[in-house]
Every structure is written in structure tokens, then in C-alpha cells.
Design an enzyme around this catalytic site. Structure first.
Site, PDB file in Angstrom:
ATOM      1  N   TYR A  21      15.561  29.577  10.158  1.00 19.56           N
ATOM      2  CA  TYR A  21      14.341  30.251  10.610  1.00 19.56           C
ATOM      3  C   TYR A  21      14.221  30.172  12.120  1.00 19.56           C
ATOM      4  O   TYR A  21      14.411  29.107  12.717  1.00 19.56           O
ATOM      5  CB  TYR A  21      13.106  29.591  10.000  1.00 19.56           C
ATOM      6  CG  TYR A  21      12.999  29.776   8.511  1.00 19.56           C
ATOM      7  CD1 TYR A  21      12.809  31.043   7.969  1.00 19.56           C
ATOM      8  CD2 TYR A  21      13.086  28.683   7.658  1.00 19.56           C
ATOM      9  CE1 TYR A  21      12.702  31.208   6.589  1.00 19.56           C
ATOM     10  CE2 TYR A  21      12.976  28.839   6.286  1.00 19.56           C
ATOM     11  CZ  TYR A  21      12.786  30.104   5.753  1.00 19.56           C
ATOM     12  OH  TYR A  21      12.687  30.258   4.401  1.00 19.56           O
ATOM     13  N   MET A  53      12.020  24.057   3.936  1.00 19.47           N
ATOM     14  CA  MET A  53      11.365  23.364   2.827  1.00 19.47           C
ATOM     15  C   MET A  53      12.356  22.584   1.973  1.00 19.47           C
ATOM     16  O   MET A  53      12.096  21.460   1.567  1.00 19.47           O
ATOM     17  CB  MET A  53      10.575  24.365   1.967  1.00 19.47           C
ATOM     18  CG  MET A  53       9.719  23.681   0.916  1.00 19.47           C
ATOM     19  SD  MET A  53       8.821  24.814  -0.147  1.00 19.47           S
ATOM     20  CE  MET A  53       7.397  25.188   0.804  1.00 19.47           C
ATOM     21  N   ARG A  86     -11.133  -0.609  14.733  1.00 16.98           N
ATOM     22  CA  ARG A  86     -11.243   0.275  13.566  1.00 16.98           C
ATOM     23  C   ARG A  86     -12.162  -0.412  12.561  1.00 16.98           C
ATOM     24  O   ARG A  86     -13.306  -0.019  12.396  1.00 16.98           O
ATOM     25  CB  ARG A  86      -9.868   0.552  12.955  1.00 16.98           C
ATOM     26  CG  ARG A  86      -8.897   1.235  13.922  1.00 16.98           C
ATOM     27  CD  ARG A  86      -7.595   1.590  13.251  1.00 16.98           C
ATOM     28  NE  ARG A  86      -7.072   0.462  12.460  1.00 16.98           N
ATOM     29  CZ  ARG A  86      -5.893   0.433  11.873  1.00 16.98           C
ATOM     30  NH1 ARG A  86      -5.076   1.473  11.985  1.00 16.98           N
ATOM     31  NH2 ARG A  86      -5.490  -0.601  11.180  1.00 16.98           N
ATOM     32  N   LYS A  92       0.847  -1.204   0.000  1.00 15.13           N
ATOM     33  CA  LYS A  92       0.000   0.000   0.000  1.00 15.13           C
ATOM     34  C   LYS A  92       0.881   1.251   0.000  1.00 15.13           C
ATOM     35  O   LYS A  92       2.094   1.167   0.256  1.00 15.13           O
ATOM     36  CB  LYS A  92      -0.922  -0.019   1.227  1.00 15.13           C
ATOM     37  CG  LYS A  92      -0.198  -0.090   2.567  1.00 15.13           C
ATOM     38  CD  LYS A  92      -1.176  -0.391   3.699  1.00 15.13           C
ATOM     39  CE  LYS A  92      -0.424  -0.621   5.004  1.00 15.13           C
ATOM     40  NZ  LYS A  92      -1.327  -1.036   6.093  1.00 15.13           N
TER      41      LYS A  92
END
Ligand SMILES: *Cc1c(COP(=O)(O)O)cnc(C)c1O
Length: 364
Positions: free
Chosen positions: A252, A300, A130, A35
Site C-alpha cells: 500500500y 492487516m 496518576r 495484568k
């Protein structure tokens, strides 16, 4: 020159990990779980290395259909089943096996008129809460599906919530056993953690996922201890070097400040490549084969690392973000997540290079 970031996919490691699963679950049919685009590795790319699996299991119907178009002929299991009735004819035409986990899915199957009947894995809820039928409903569902002209064969399956914990399997196995008592159908219980405990768990089909990709399903046993080899190695290079003075901040928010002067390496890899943004200062990175510490916030396109211990590092020096030499599980642990998430999150912009299926190393 191209941006140096790329993911190298080692197909012979994948073959070896598959052989490891087979050896751990002797006699069971191995459905390799692919998957999420083969846990981020690229399904089409890894398919040749899975030739020894008895089949594949995945969530995505479109990917399953593509496998048939590529002439994959073995069993393909849809592990969440279908979501709408109109998916059933295609599932049938493509000869896909499907999980049936709910009353809604069972009813869709009973209403459908299909070109050919399906192999159905009836899912039992053994405490994950689930998907799956409650244990008391299982015998009735099997009886109904057994009468349906849309069903060719029934199997029983469950997914264990705590297969990675020492005391996590006895209770759900007892629940499964009592739900399935007297039902003469083949069973499928084990994921990767379960494969390593196959002697206790058993079943005719096993569904290894993460172990095939060379990461550990357990909190304590490392992939290496389990005899697994990393399949994906995310590689880049140092693309710039800065010389920091004491008290210089980096990146940052200046979340890292140098306590003493040192060199800082800037690596071409960031969160837009799938590197976890929440990885903190100190997260391990390999530079020139040596482990260094991340210093500063993941941005990023870039991360920054402390080069104090690698005086030979230059622009162009090789960097491993995870894989060979640096287990993805170690990076995941530093970033408070699991190897699964990092592998699956590899971003589409990362160039992928597959290495051939070499001689299969069966030293287990
Ligand atoms: C994802 C999945 C697996 C594989 O789990 P791993 O922990 O990756 O081995 C097996 N069974 C089901 C139903 C799954 O959803």
C-alpha cells in the site's frame, strides 16, 4: 495447512526469569504481575510456570476470580483496586488483596459490610501523579483504615515513575520514606526496573512484570544483559516470494521502492495479529535465522521483507517476528514503542503453543 503464524510460549524461560527476580530481591515476596492476560501470554497457560511466585498482581477482577475458580490459593493483588462499591463483597469472598489509592476507594471500604476483612495496599503518590494518596494524607488514611472492620491488614505501596533512570529513584524514595515514617506496615515499591535495584529500594513485596516475560524495563540494558530469556516467540513463514526490479514499489502506498533488483519475502503476519502497523522500513525480522529488513508498509495480514541477504529463503522458510534470536525490544525500538506494547497487543486470532516447563535452568 493452517496459516503458519503462531506464538510459542516458553514456560521454562518464564520459570528462569522468575528465579532471576527472586535472586535479585532476596527475602522479598514476589508478586508476579500478570495484568493484561499475562502481558499477552495467556494467564491460564502460564500459571504452572509461576508456581514459585508468592502471589500474583493484576488489574482485572474477572481474571482474579477465575484464578480462584482454578484453585489458585496464594495471594492475588488488585493493583488498581476496585471501581464500584458492589465489587467489594466478591473481592472479600474471593480473598483478594486490593490497592486503595484514593479517598473514594477508602470511603467505599468504610461504608461496606463484608463477609471477611481485606488485606489492603495503601498506595502513595510519590511523583507519578496518576494514582495514590498525597504523602501528607497517608498516615491519616492508614489510621482510618486500621479502625475499619473491613480491613484485616495494611501494607504501604508506591509505583515509581522513573525507576528505569539512574537518577530516578532517590527523590521518590525519600518522599515515600517520609510519608510512611513511623508506620509499621510491610512495603511494596519495586516493579521490574526496581527489582534490579532492590538493594537501594527494598520492601517486603516486589512486583516484577515485564522482566518475567523476558523483555527489558531499561532503555539501555538489554534483556540478555540482565540475564532474561524471551518467553514469547512469534513465528511465521514466508508464504510467497516476489522478484522486484529496480524502482518497483511494494505494498500500500508503495512506501518502499527497490533501489536495485532483489527478492522480496511475503510473511503471514500483520497488524491484525498484533504486529505494529507503524513499524517502518528497516524494522528487523529473522528469516532462516538471519536478520533482514522490512520493506514496505505493514498491512492487516502481511508484511514484506528484503531477502537480498538470504538467498536460501523459499516459500515455507521460517520467520521470527520477535522472541528467540530477535529481542522484542529491538522490534519495539524500531517501531518507536516498548516491548510491553507489542507483547500485550498479541491478537486473539494468533494461535498460541506453550512448551512444557522443562528443567528449570538456574544458571544466573
Ligand atoms: C504494571 C505494574 C507493575 C509491573 O511493572 P513492570 O514494569 O512490567 O515490571 C508493577 N506495579 C504496578 C502498580 C503496575 O501497574
Amino acid at each position: 495447512m493452517a496459516r503458519p503464524l503462531h506464538a510459542q510460549i516458553n514456560l521454562s524461560a518464564l520459570c528462569a526469569n522468575l528465579a532471576r527476580a527472586r535472586a535479585a530481591a532476596p527475602g522479598a515476596k514476589v508478586l508476579a504481575v500478570v495484568k493484561a492476560n499475562a502481558y499477552g501470554h495467556g494467564l491460564a497457560r502460564v500459571l504452572p510456570a509461576l508456581a514459585d511466585a508468592d502471589g500474583l498482581a493484576l488489574v482485572e477482577l474477572d481474571a482474579a476470580c477465575l484464578l480462584r475458580e482454578q484453585l489458585y490459593t496464594r495471594r492475588i493483588l488488585l493493583i488498581e483496586g476496585y471501581f464500584e462499591e458492589r465489587e467489594l463483597p466478591e473481592i472479600s469472598q474471593r480473598r483478594l488483596a486490593t490497592v486503595v489509592h484514593s479517598e473514594d476507594q477508602a470511603a467505599m471500604l468504610e461504608r461496606a459490610t463484608l463477609p471477611r476483612p481485606l488485606e489492603v495496599f495503601v498506595k502513595v503518590n510519590t511523583g507519578m501523579n496518576r494514582l495514590g494518596f498525597s504523602p501528607s494524607a497517608v498516615a491519616g488514611v492508614c489510621e482510618r483504615l486500621g479502625r475499619s472492620p473491613s480491613v484485616a491488614a495494611i501494607r504501604l505501596m508506591t509505583h515509581l515513575a522513573r525507576a528505569d533512570e539512574d537518577d530516578g529513584i532517590a527523590e521518590p524514595l525519600a518522599v515515600f520514606e517520609s510519608a510512611c515514617r513511623g508506620l509499621p506496615y510491610p512495603r511494596s515499591i519495586a516493579n521490574s526496573a526496581g527489582v534490579f535495584r532492590y538493594a537501594e529500594i527494598g520492601g517486603e513485596f516486589v512486583r516484577p512484570g515485564i522482566m518475567l516475560w523476558g523483555a527489558t524495563p531499561f532503555p539501555y540494558d538489554t534483556a540478555e544483559m540482565l540475564g532474561l530469556r524471551p518467553v514469547m516467540t512469534l513465528r511465521s513463514e514466508i508464504i510467497a516470494i516476489q522478484t522486484l526490479r529496480a524502482n518497483d514499489g511494494v505494498g500500500y502506498g508503495a512506501s518502499y521502492t527497490a533501489s536495485q533488483p532483489h527478492r522480496l519475502g511475503v510473511v503471514a503476519c500483520g497488524y491484525a495479529d498484533g504486529y505494529p502497523r507503524h513499524a517502518p522500513n528497516g524494522t528487523p525480522v529473522l528469516v532462516c535465522g538471519r536478520k533482514v529488513r522490512m520493506a514496505g508498509r505493514v498491512s492487516m495480514d502481511l508484511i514484506t521483507v528484503d531477502l537480498t541477504d538470504v538467498p536460501e529463503a523459499r516459500v515455507g522458510s521460517p520467520v521470527v517476528l520477535w522472541g528467540e534470536g530477535l529481542p522484542v525490544d529491538d522490534v519495539a525500538a524500531a517501531a518507536s514503542t516498548v516491548g510491553y506494547e507489542l507483547l500485550c497487543a498479541l491478537a486473539p486470532r494468533v494461535r498460541v503453543v506453550a512448551t512444557d516447563v522443562g528443567p528449570i535452568d538456574l544458571e544466573l
